[in-house]
Design a protein around this motif. Structure first.
Motif, PDB file in Angstrom:
ATOM      1  N   ALA A   1       0.828  -1.208   0.000  1.00 38.41           N
ATOM      2  CA  ALA A   1       0.000   0.000   0.000  1.00 38.41           C
ATOM      3  C   ALA A   1       0.862   1.259   0.000  1.00 38.41           C
ATOM      4  N   MET A   2       1.929   1.264   0.808  1.00 40.52           N
ATOM      5  CA  MET A   2       2.817   2.439   0.821  1.00 40.52           C
ATOM      6  C   MET A   2       3.471   2.618  -0.540  1.00 40.52           C
ATOM      7  N   ASP A   3       3.930   1.509  -1.125  1.00 42.73           N
ATOM      8  CA  ASP A   3       4.543   1.594  -2.456  1.00 42.73           C
ATOM      9  C   ASP A   3       3.547   2.111  -3.490  1.00 42.73           C
ATOM     10  N   ALA A   4       2.304   1.633  -3.411  1.00 41.33           N
ATOM     11  CA  ALA A   4       1.275   2.084  -4.357  1.00 41.33           C
ATOM     12  C   ALA A   4       0.999   3.575  -4.196  1.00 41.33           C
ATOM     13  N   CYS A   5       0.920   4.037  -2.945  1.00 44.34           N
ATOM     14  CA  CYS A   5       0.695   5.474  -2.696  1.00 44.34           C
ATOM     15  C   CYS A   5       1.850   6.302  -3.255  1.00 44.34           C
ATOM     16  N   LEU A   6       3.068   5.848  -3.015  1.00 45.76           N
ATOM     17  CA  LEU A   6       4.233   6.583  -3.517  1.00 45.76           C
ATOM     18  C   LEU A   6       4.257   6.631  -5.044  1.00 45.76           C
ATOM     19  N   ARG A   7       3.873   5.533  -5.691  1.00 45.40           N
ATOM     20  CA  ARG A   7       3.828   5.536  -7.158  1.00 45.40           C
ATOM     21  C   ARG A   7       2.807   6.551  -7.679  1.00 45.40           C
TER      22      ARG A   7
ATOM     23  N   GLU B   1       3.436   7.824 -11.333  1.00 44.49           N
ATOM     24  CA  GLU B   1       3.753   6.573 -12.023  1.00 44.49           C
ATOM     25  C   GLU B   1       2.570   5.590 -12.053  1.00 44.49           C
ATOM     26  N   SER B   2       1.512   5.900 -11.335  1.00 48.82           N
ATOM     27  CA  SER B   2       0.362   5.001 -11.246  1.00 48.82           C
ATOM     28  C   SER B   2      -0.900   5.830 -11.049  1.00 48.82           C
ATOM     29  N   HIS B   3      -2.028   5.142 -10.986  1.00 49.66           N
ATOM     30  CA  HIS B   3      -3.309   5.817 -10.825  1.00 49.66           C
ATOM     31  C   HIS B   3      -3.912   5.526  -9.449  1.00 49.66           C
ATOM     32  N   PRO B   4      -4.682   6.455  -8.902  1.00 48.00           N
ATOM     33  CA  PRO B   4      -5.257   6.304  -7.560  1.00 48.00           C
ATOM     34  C   PRO B   4      -6.028   5.003  -7.295  1.00 48.00           C
ATOM     35  N   PRO B   5      -6.776   4.450  -8.242  1.00 51.81           N
ATOM     36  CA  PRO B   5      -7.500   3.216  -7.907  1.00 51.81           C
ATOM     37  C   PRO B   5      -6.588   2.066  -7.448  1.00 51.81           C
ATOM     38  N   ALA B   6      -5.399   1.995  -7.993  1.00 50.45           N
ATOM     39  CA  ALA B   6      -4.453   0.946  -7.576  1.00 50.45           C
ATOM     40  C   ALA B   6      -4.042   1.150  -6.126  1.00 50.45           C
ATOM     41  N   ALA B   7      -3.788   2.402  -5.754  1.00 46.65           N
ATOM     42  CA  ALA B   7      -3.416   2.703  -4.372  1.00 46.65           C
ATOM     43  C   ALA B   7      -4.592   2.441  -3.441  1.00 46.65           C
ATOM     44  N   ARG B   8      -5.786   2.748  -3.894  1.00 44.89           N
ATOM     45  CA  ARG B   8      -6.972   2.520  -3.059  1.00 44.89           C
ATOM     46  C   ARG B   8      -7.143   1.039  -2.752  1.00 44.89           C
ATOM     47  N   ARG B   9      -7.017   0.208  -3.774  1.00 52.39           N
ATOM     48  CA  ARG B   9      -7.148  -1.237  -3.560  1.00 52.39           C
ATOM     49  C   ARG B   9      -6.109  -1.748  -2.568  1.00 52.39           C
ATOM     50  N   ALA B  10      -4.874  -1.309  -2.712  1.00 54.32           N
ATOM     51  CA  ALA B  10      -3.808  -1.744  -1.809  1.00 54.32           C
ATOM     52  C   ALA B  10      -4.044  -1.210  -0.396  1.00 54.32           C
ATOM     53  N   PHE B  11      -4.512   0.030  -0.290  1.00 55.04           N
ATOM     54  CA  PHE B  11      -4.794   0.614   1.022  1.00 55.04           C
ATOM     55  C   PHE B  11      -5.916  -0.151   1.722  1.00 55.04           C
ATOM     56  N   VAL B  12      -6.987  -0.456   0.997  1.00 55.32           N
ATOM     57  CA  VAL B  12      -8.111  -1.184   1.583  1.00 55.32           C
ATOM     58  C   VAL B  12      -7.645  -2.552   2.076  1.00 55.32           C
ATOM     59  N   ALA B  13      -6.820  -3.239   1.303  1.00 55.87           N
ATOM     60  CA  ALA B  13      -6.323  -4.557   1.717  1.00 55.87           C
ATOM     61  C   ALA B  13      -5.512  -4.453   3.008  1.00 55.87           C
ATOM     62  N   ALA B  14      -4.665  -3.441   3.104  1.00 53.50           N
ATOM     63  CA  ALA B  14      -3.852  -3.263   4.318  1.00 53.50           C
ATOM     64  C   ALA B  14      -4.725  -2.887   5.507  1.00 53.50           C
ATOM     65  N   ALA B  15      -5.714  -2.034   5.288  1.00 56.61           N
ATOM     66  CA  ALA B  15      -6.603  -1.618   6.376  1.00 56.61           C
ATOM     67  C   ALA B  15      -7.444  -2.788   6.867  1.00 56.61           C
ATOM     68  N   LEU B  16      -7.940  -3.606   5.962  1.00 51.25           N
ATOM     69  CA  LEU B  16      -8.710  -4.777   6.357  1.00 51.25           C
ATOM     70  C   LEU B  16      -7.850  -5.743   7.169  1.00 51.25           C
TER      71      LEU B  16
END
Length: 60
Positions: free
Chosen positions: A26-32, A37-52
């Motif tokens: 999730a941190m890597d996705a947010c940094l990207r 280098e990436s789009h917000p939906p990818a970071a959101r999915r990774a963040f939700v997985a970490a939060a869950l």
């Protein structure tokens, strides 16, 4: 409440102190996203997985 990627990154740093693979992803996705280098939906999915995983309630 998470409104933007900066919010998600701050929560990951403050509320998820235990370094797990999902938190790291999730941190890597947010940094990207922040680097453009990436789009917000990818970071959101990774963040939700970490939060869950950390049992942080989701408020959609």
């Amino acid at each position: 409440m998470v409104v933007e990627v900066n919010d998600a990154a701050a929560i990951l740093l403050r509320e998820l102190p235990r370094q797990t693979e999902k938190r790291k992803a999730a941190m890597d996705a947010c940094l990207r996203v922040l680097r453009g280098e990436s789009h917000p939906p990818a970071a959101r999915r990774a963040f939700v997985a970490a939060a869950l995983e950390a049992k942080i309630p989701r408020g959609d």
